[in-house]
Design an enzyme around this catalytic site. Structure first.
Site, PDB file in Angstrom:
ATOM      1  N   LYS A 219       1.097  -1.272  -0.244  1.00  0.00           N
ATOM      2  CA  LYS A 219      -0.046  -0.103  -0.044  1.00  0.00           C
ATOM      3  C   LYS A 219       0.732   1.605  -0.054  1.00  0.00           C
ATOM      4  O   LYS A 219       0.567   1.967  -1.089  1.00  0.00           O
ATOM      5  CB  LYS A 219      -0.832  -0.263   0.883  1.00  0.00           C
ATOM      6  CG  LYS A 219      -1.804  -1.454   1.480  1.00  0.00           C
ATOM      7  CD  LYS A 219      -2.441  -1.011   2.609  1.00  0.00           C
ATOM      8  CE  LYS A 219      -2.666  -1.433   4.310  1.00  0.00           C
ATOM      9  NZ  LYS A 219      -1.680  -2.403   4.183  1.00  0.00           N
TER      10      LYS A 219
ATOM     11  N   ARG B 240      -9.713   0.337   8.933  1.00  0.00           N
ATOM     12  CA  ARG B 240      -9.111  -0.748   9.849  1.00  0.00           C
ATOM     13  C   ARG B 240     -10.301  -1.738  10.042  1.00  0.00           C
ATOM     14  O   ARG B 240     -10.049  -2.554  10.453  1.00  0.00           O
ATOM     15  CB  ARG B 240      -7.815  -0.656   9.852  1.00  0.00           C
ATOM     16  CG  ARG B 240      -6.896  -1.284   9.440  1.00  0.00           C
ATOM     17  CD  ARG B 240      -5.349  -0.436  10.265  1.00  0.00           C
ATOM     18  NE  ARG B 240      -4.077  -1.052  10.119  1.00  0.00           N
ATOM     19  CZ  ARG B 240      -3.106  -0.995   9.330  1.00  0.00           C
ATOM     20  NH1 ARG B 240      -3.167   0.745   8.920  1.00  0.00           N
ATOM     21  NH2 ARG B 240      -2.126  -1.162   9.575  1.00  0.00           N
TER      22      ARG B 240
ATOM     23  N   ARG C 260      11.800  -4.861   4.450  1.00  0.00           N
ATOM     24  CA  ARG C 260      11.095  -3.979   4.664  1.00  0.00           C
ATOM     25  C   ARG C 260      12.513  -2.431   4.946  1.00  0.00           C
ATOM     26  O   ARG C 260      12.866  -3.361   6.357  1.00  0.00           O
ATOM     27  CB  ARG C 260       9.627  -3.452   4.878  1.00  0.00           C
ATOM     28  CG  ARG C 260       9.375  -1.822   5.315  1.00  0.00           C
ATOM     29  CD  ARG C 260       8.302  -1.575   5.049  1.00  0.00           C
ATOM     30  NE  ARG C 260       7.111  -2.101   6.026  1.00  0.00           N
ATOM     31  CZ  ARG C 260       6.296  -2.929   6.390  1.00  0.00           C
ATOM     32  NH1 ARG C 260       5.395  -1.819   5.059  1.00  0.00           N
ATOM     33  NH2 ARG C 260       5.141  -2.775   7.225  1.00  0.00           N
TER      34      ARG C 260
ATOM     35  N   ARG D 292      11.252  -0.394  10.544  1.00  0.00           N
ATOM     36  CA  ARG D 292      10.156  -0.011  11.188  1.00  0.00           C
ATOM     37  C   ARG D 292      10.406  -0.979  13.161  1.00  0.00           C
ATOM     38  O   ARG D 292      10.856  -2.065  12.731  1.00  0.00           O
ATOM     39  CB  ARG D 292       8.915   0.327  11.017  1.00  0.00           C
ATOM     40  CG  ARG D 292       8.142   0.791  10.350  1.00  0.00           C
ATOM     41  CD  ARG D 292       7.118   0.626   9.347  1.00  0.00           C
ATOM     42  NE  ARG D 292       6.472   0.482   9.974  1.00  0.00           N
ATOM     43  CZ  ARG D 292       4.858  -0.067   9.962  1.00  0.00           C
ATOM     44  NH1 ARG D 292       5.017  -0.097   7.793  1.00  0.00           N
ATOM     45  NH2 ARG D 292       4.109  -0.575  10.039  1.00  0.00           N
TER      46      ARG D 292
ATOM     47  N   ARG E  95      -0.331  -8.829  13.798  1.00  0.00           N
ATOM     48  CA  ARG E  95      -0.742  -7.877  12.667  1.00  0.00           C
ATOM     49  C   ARG E  95      -1.799  -8.475  11.264  1.00  0.00           C
ATOM     50  O   ARG E  95      -2.754  -7.485  11.009  1.00  0.00           O
ATOM     51  CB  ARG E  95      -0.428  -7.100  12.102  1.00  0.00           C
ATOM     52  CG  ARG E  95       0.834  -5.594  13.210  1.00  0.00           C
ATOM     53  CD  ARG E  95       2.382  -5.428  12.531  1.00  0.00           C
ATOM     54  NE  ARG E  95       2.943  -4.094  11.666  1.00  0.00           N
ATOM     55  CZ  ARG E  95       2.980  -4.271  10.689  1.00  0.00           C
ATOM     56  NH1 ARG E  95       4.970  -4.406  11.085  1.00  0.00           N
ATOM     57  NH2 ARG E  95       3.745  -3.656   9.616  1.00  0.00           N
TER      58      ARG E  95
HETATM   59  P1  ADP Z   1       2.490  -2.214   3.248  1.00  0.00           P
HETATM   60  O1  ADP Z   1       2.261  -0.459   3.479  1.00  0.00           O
HETATM   61  O2  ADP Z   1       0.818  -2.611   2.580  1.00  0.00           O
HETATM   62  O3  ADP Z   1       2.520  -2.229   4.862  1.00  0.00           O
HETATM   63  P2  ADP Z   1       4.704  -1.737   1.500  1.00  0.00           P
HETATM   64  O4  ADP Z   1       4.154  -0.592   0.374  1.00  0.00           O
HETATM   65  O5  ADP Z   1       5.495  -1.035   2.563  1.00  0.00           O
HETATM   66  O6  ADP Z   1       2.992  -2.516   2.355  1.00  0.00           O
HETATM   67  O7  ADP Z   1       5.406  -3.139   1.417  1.00  0.00           O
HETATM   68  C1  ADP Z   1       6.106  -4.341   2.467  1.00  0.00           C
HETATM   69  C2  ADP Z   1       7.735  -4.170   1.530  1.00  0.00           C
HETATM   70  O8  ADP Z   1       7.169  -4.959   0.634  1.00  0.00           O
HETATM   71  C3  ADP Z   1       8.366  -3.031   1.123  1.00  0.00           C
HETATM   72  O9  ADP Z   1       9.748  -3.569   1.483  1.00  0.00           O
HETATM   73  C4  ADP Z   1       8.719  -2.759  -0.245  1.00  0.00           C
HETATM   74  O10 ADP Z   1       9.726  -2.030  -1.036  1.00  0.00           O
HETATM   75  C5  ADP Z   1       7.598  -4.665  -0.900  1.00  0.00           C
HETATM   76  N1  ADP Z   1       6.933  -4.342  -2.259  1.00  0.00           N
HETATM   77  C6  ADP Z   1       5.681  -3.531  -1.730  1.00  0.00           C
HETATM   78  N2  ADP Z   1       5.536  -4.457  -3.078  1.00  0.00           N
HETATM   79  C7  ADP Z   1       6.452  -4.943  -3.659  1.00  0.00           C
HETATM   80  C8  ADP Z   1       5.683  -5.786  -4.730  1.00  0.00           C
HETATM   81  N3  ADP Z   1       4.745  -5.678  -5.715  1.00  0.00           N
HETATM   82  N4  ADP Z   1       7.203  -7.316  -4.754  1.00  0.00           N
HETATM   83  C9  ADP Z   1       8.179  -7.175  -4.654  1.00  0.00           C
HETATM   84  N5  ADP Z   1       7.707  -6.142  -2.828  1.00  0.00           N
HETATM   85  C10 ADP Z   1       6.858  -5.504  -2.949  1.00  0.00           C
HETATM   86  P1  AMP Z   2       0.433   0.276   9.346  1.00  0.00           P
HETATM   87  O1  AMP Z   2       1.705   1.501   9.005  1.00  0.00           O
HETATM   88  O2  AMP Z   2       0.017   0.528   8.079  1.00  0.00           O
HETATM   89  O3  AMP Z   2       1.432  -0.727   9.530  1.00  0.00           O
HETATM   90  O4  AMP Z   2       0.147   0.951  10.390  1.00  0.00           O
HETATM   91  C1  AMP Z   2       1.349   0.668  11.656  1.00  0.00           C
HETATM   92  C2  AMP Z   2       0.742   0.497  13.004  1.00  0.00           C
HETATM   93  O5  AMP Z   2       0.071   1.783  13.229  1.00  0.00           O
HETATM   94  C3  AMP Z   2      -0.267  -0.498  12.993  1.00  0.00           C
HETATM   95  O6  AMP Z   2       0.049  -1.810  13.396  1.00  0.00           O
HETATM   96  C4  AMP Z   2      -1.457  -0.437  14.111  1.00  0.00           C
HETATM   97  O7  AMP Z   2      -0.825  -0.635  15.623  1.00  0.00           O
HETATM   98  C5  AMP Z   2      -1.845   1.349  13.640  1.00  0.00           C
HETATM   99  N1  AMP Z   2      -2.402   2.029  13.317  1.00  0.00           N
HETATM  100  C6  AMP Z   2      -2.127   2.721  11.803  1.00  0.00           C
HETATM  101  N2  AMP Z   2      -3.225   2.889  11.099  1.00  0.00           N
HETATM  102  C7  AMP Z   2      -4.189   2.140  12.006  1.00  0.00           C
HETATM  103  C8  AMP Z   2      -5.819   2.879  11.994  1.00  0.00           C
HETATM  104  N3  AMP Z   2      -6.261   2.840  10.887  1.00  0.00           N
HETATM  105  N4  AMP Z   2      -6.470   1.877  12.829  1.00  0.00           N
HETATM  106  C9  AMP Z   2      -6.201   1.343  13.735  1.00  0.00           C
HETATM  107  N5  AMP Z   2      -4.331   1.200  14.305  1.00  0.00           N
HETATM  108  C10 AMP Z   2      -3.827   2.080  13.187  1.00  0.00           C
END
Ligand code: ADP
Ligand code: AMP
Length: 215
Positions: free
Chosen positions: A13, A88, A127, A161, A172
């Site tokens: 995302k 969420r 990541r 992170r 999660r």
């Molecule tokens: P989210 O925001 O849904 O938690 P991220 O965009 O941070 O996910 O992506 C999680 C990890 O996967 C990051 O390290 C990113 O570089 C990698 N990633 C994202 N999209 C892809 C893809 N299509 N193929 C492989 N790796 C990906």
């Molecule tokens: P994310 O960056 O989306 O992976 O979110 C990291 C963490 O932030 C999650 O595991 C939750 O603890 C909190 N969080 C982010 N967005 C929300 C949401 N919409 N509702 C509740 N908790 C959230």
């Protein structure tokens, strides 16, 4: 154009939001990023959220919806919003409908990134991001072109992170399955959902999202 990007942690995302910002001048509204900023600044919201986030559980609906409210209030009406990691829960979905109406916006698409759950732990534990501009990378799937140097801003500082560890990831995922996935059928009933294969390469996923936006 206002869209929700939905999918479990690690689905891509944040990566796809960054592309949409660059290609279409949209604004990414990531509640995770907002909460991490609040934790860093040690605001009352940050202090309340930190332990919950470290456990991988969900922060309260009221906190995240008020963050979205503030950010929508500050957003130019002509700029499209990407809701990343929000809503969420069913309650957040209802709150988003109210906030969109309050700020004169309508929801155009809910884009679900479908991924293989087994791949997510690997995605999340690999990541990292630029400590200066926040650009997202992955150890093997998406490393910077030049080792140790951010492609976007040239910084050599990177960070990981604290919640990107295997144990927290499981919680999660459980939160996503129990509370977030069940909000999809209501959007489906409204004809808003597009499903995209999130296991494809980053550029391919971006192309599929653009095809949905082009309608
Ligand atoms: P989210 O925001 O849904 O938690 P991220 O965009 O941070 O996910 O992506 C999680 C990890 O996967 C990051 O390290 C990113 O570089 C990698 N990633 C994202 N999209 C892809 C893809 N299509 N193929 C492989 N790796 C990906
Ligand atoms: P994310 O960056 O989306 O992976 O979110 C990291 C963490 O932030 C999650 O595991 C939750 O603890 C909190 N969080 C982010 N967005 C929300 C949401 N919409 N509702 C509740 N908790 C959230």
């Amino acid at each position: 154009m206002n869209i929700i990007l939905l999918g479990p942690p690690g689905a891509g995302k944040g990566t796809q939001s960054a592309g949409l910002v660059e290609r279409h001048g949209m604004k990414q509204l990531s509640t995770g990023d907002m909460l991490r900023a609040a934790v860093k600044e040690q605001t009352p919201v940050g202090l309340a959220a930190k332990a919950v986030m470290d456990r991988g559980e969900l922060v309260s609906d009221e906190i995240v919806s008020s963050l979205i409210d503030e950010n929508l209030a500050a957003l130019d009406t002509g700029t499209g919003a990407i809701f990343d990691g929000y809503p969420r829960t069913a309650a957040q979905g209802e709150q988003l409908d109210e906030l969109l109406a309050k700020h004169g916006r309508t929801l155009d698409h809910v884009i679900e990134l479908e991924v293989n759950v087994d791949a997510l732990v690997e995605r999340i534990t690999g990541r990292f991001s630029c400590g200066n501009c926040g650009a997202l990378y992955h150890d093997t799937a998406n490393p910077p072109a030049k080792d140790g140097v951010c492609d976007v801003c040239g910084s050599t500082e990177f960070k990981r992170r604290p919640d990107d560890n295997e144990e927290t990831v499981r919680t999660r995922m459980d939160e996503y399955r129990a509370k977030t996935a069940p909000i999809l059928p209501a959007y489906e009933a409204r004809g808003l959902v597009a499903r995209i294969d999130g296991m494809a390469g980053i550029d391919e996923v971006a192309g599929a999202i653009d095809a949905v936006l082009a309608g």
